[in-house]
Design a protein around this motif. Sequence first.
Motif, PDB file in Angstrom:
ATOM      1  N   LEU A 133       0.818  -1.212   0.000  1.00  0.00           N
ATOM      2  CA  LEU A 133       0.000   0.000   0.000  1.00  0.00           C
ATOM      3  C   LEU A 133       0.856   1.268   0.000  1.00  0.00           C
ATOM      4  N   GLY A 134       2.103   1.125   0.378  1.00  0.00           N
ATOM      5  CA  GLY A 134       2.997   2.267   0.451  1.00  0.00           C
ATOM      6  C   GLY A 134       4.381   1.831   0.876  1.00  0.00           C
ATOM      7  N   SER A 135       5.316   2.786   0.883  1.00  0.00           N
ATOM      8  CA  SER A 135       6.692   2.521   1.301  1.00  0.00           C
ATOM      9  C   SER A 135       7.345   3.845   1.661  1.00  0.00           C
ATOM     10  N   LEU A 136       8.553   3.793   2.186  1.00  0.00           N
ATOM     11  CA  LEU A 136       9.258   5.027   2.502  1.00  0.00           C
ATOM     12  C   LEU A 136       9.509   5.862   1.251  1.00  0.00           C
ATOM     13  N   ASP A 137       9.747   5.204   0.135  1.00  0.00           N
ATOM     14  CA  ASP A 137       9.985   5.928  -1.119  1.00  0.00           C
ATOM     15  C   ASP A 137       8.704   6.497  -1.714  1.00  0.00           C
ATOM     16  N   ALA A 138       7.587   5.843  -1.440  1.00  0.00           N
ATOM     17  CA  ALA A 138       6.293   6.289  -1.962  1.00  0.00           C
ATOM     18  C   ALA A 138       5.235   6.104  -0.871  1.00  0.00           C
ATOM     19  N   PRO A 139       5.214   6.995   0.127  1.00  0.00           N
ATOM     20  CA  PRO A 139       4.265   6.845   1.241  1.00  0.00           C
ATOM     21  C   PRO A 139       2.814   6.898   0.770  1.00  0.00           C
ATOM     22  N   TYR A 140       1.967   6.176   1.473  1.00  0.00           N
ATOM     23  CA  TYR A 140       0.536   6.191   1.176  1.00  0.00           C
ATOM     24  C   TYR A 140       0.020   7.628   1.280  1.00  0.00           C
ATOM     25  N   SER A 141      -0.705   8.077   0.263  1.00  0.00           N
ATOM     26  CA  SER A 141      -1.110   9.481   0.210  1.00  0.00           C
ATOM     27  C   SER A 141      -2.621   9.689   0.315  1.00  0.00           C
ATOM     28  N   GLY A 142      -3.337   8.635   0.628  1.00  0.00           N
ATOM     29  CA  GLY A 142      -4.789   8.756   0.721  1.00  0.00           C
ATOM     30  C   GLY A 142      -5.270   9.020   2.129  1.00  0.00           C
ATOM     31  N   LEU A 143      -6.557   8.762   2.330  1.00  0.00           N
ATOM     32  CA  LEU A 143      -7.190   8.944   3.641  1.00  0.00           C
ATOM     33  C   LEU A 143      -6.902   7.760   4.551  1.00  0.00           C
ATOM     34  N   ILE A 144      -6.645   8.060   5.827  1.00  0.00           N
ATOM     35  CA  ILE A 144      -6.474   7.020   6.843  1.00  0.00           C
ATOM     36  C   ILE A 144      -7.307   7.389   8.058  1.00  0.00           C
ATOM     37  N   ALA A 145      -8.156   6.460   8.491  1.00  0.00           N
ATOM     38  CA  ALA A 145      -8.886   6.601   9.754  1.00  0.00           C
ATOM     39  C   ALA A 145      -8.184   5.710  10.778  1.00  0.00           C
ATOM     40  N   LEU A 146      -7.728   6.317  11.852  1.00  0.00           N
ATOM     41  CA  LEU A 146      -6.904   5.634  12.856  1.00  0.00           C
ATOM     42  C   LEU A 146      -7.585   5.715  14.208  1.00  0.00           C
TER      43      LEU A 146
END
Length: 298
Positions: A133-146
Motif C-alpha cells: 500500500l505504500g513505502s518510505l519511497d512512496a508513502p501512502y497518500s490517501g485517507l487514513i482513519a486511525l
Amino acid sequence: MMSDTPDILCIGSVLWDVIGRSNSSMRQGSDVPGRITQLPGGVALNIAMTLRRFGLTPALLSAVGQDTAGEQLIAETEAMGLICKHLYRSADLPTDKYMAVEGANGLIAAIADAHSLEAAGEKILAPLQDATLGSLDAPYSGLIALDGNLTLTLLSKIAKDPLFASADLRVAPASPGKAARLRPFLDQTRATLYVNLEEAELLCQKSFDTAAVAAQALIARGAARALVTHGGNLAAEADASGLRQATPPQVLVARVTGAGDTFMAAHISAELSGAHKQDALEQALQAAARYVSGETTH
C-alpha cells in the motif's frame, strides 16, 4: 465484484462487539431483562462499515486471530464489501472482543479487550512499508482513519513516521479511557481529531463548558483540525480557517455504542463527496442521530 483498491484505510480495532441492552434505566448492580447481541465491531471496523454504507471501499489494517471467531469475523466483514486481505493474522493471538451494557439511561459499563491488537504492534502496518500500500519511497497518500486502541508507543511512532507524512490522517480515541494516547498528534500538527467533550478535556487536561471552546483549545495545543461532539448539545469544528458549530437533531436514544464512529465516518464521506465544512459537520451529526435512534443498522 468488490474493488481491490481502497478509498480509505481503517487502522485499529477489528473485533466482536457483545452488547447487552435493556429498556430499563440501570445502575451498578442492576439485574434486568434485555437483549444480548454479538456483531462485528471495533472502532476501525465500525468506521469502515459506515463508510461502506456510504458507497466507499475501505481496507482494514488490524490483527485478527486464526481462531474460529476470527474466521467468522472476516467472513462477515468481507461479505459487507470491506477489504480484509491486509489484516495481520496471528496463530497465537485470539480475536479481540468488546463488551458493553447499555440501559435507557445510556452506557452503563464497557470493557474493550484489544490485547491481541496491542501485542501485534507494528506488524499490522506492514502493508504500508512493503510497497503493498505504500513505502518510505512512496508513502501512502490517501485517507487514513486511525483509532486509539493501538498502544501509545505505536501511536507516537505513527504521529511522526514518514510513512504517514503524505496521508490525510483522521484520528479518534477508542474511548475516554484511551484519549490520552492521542497526545502525540497534538505535537505533530498533522492530524484531524474526532473527540467528544470528555475526551477533549482529557487531552487538554482542563475542563470546558462547550464543544467550541474545547475544539479551539485542541487547535491551540497543536491539532491541525478538531471536531468535538457533546451529546445532544452544540458540536464544533475548528482549524486554522476558523470555527464552525451545529446542533445535532433531537432523537430518542436507542443505543450509544458506535455513535462516535458513525459521526466520524459520515463526516469523512461528506467531505469526499465535496461538501463544504459546515455542511459536512451537519451531515455527520444527522447520520449519528439516525444511528443512535436505531433508524440505521449497526
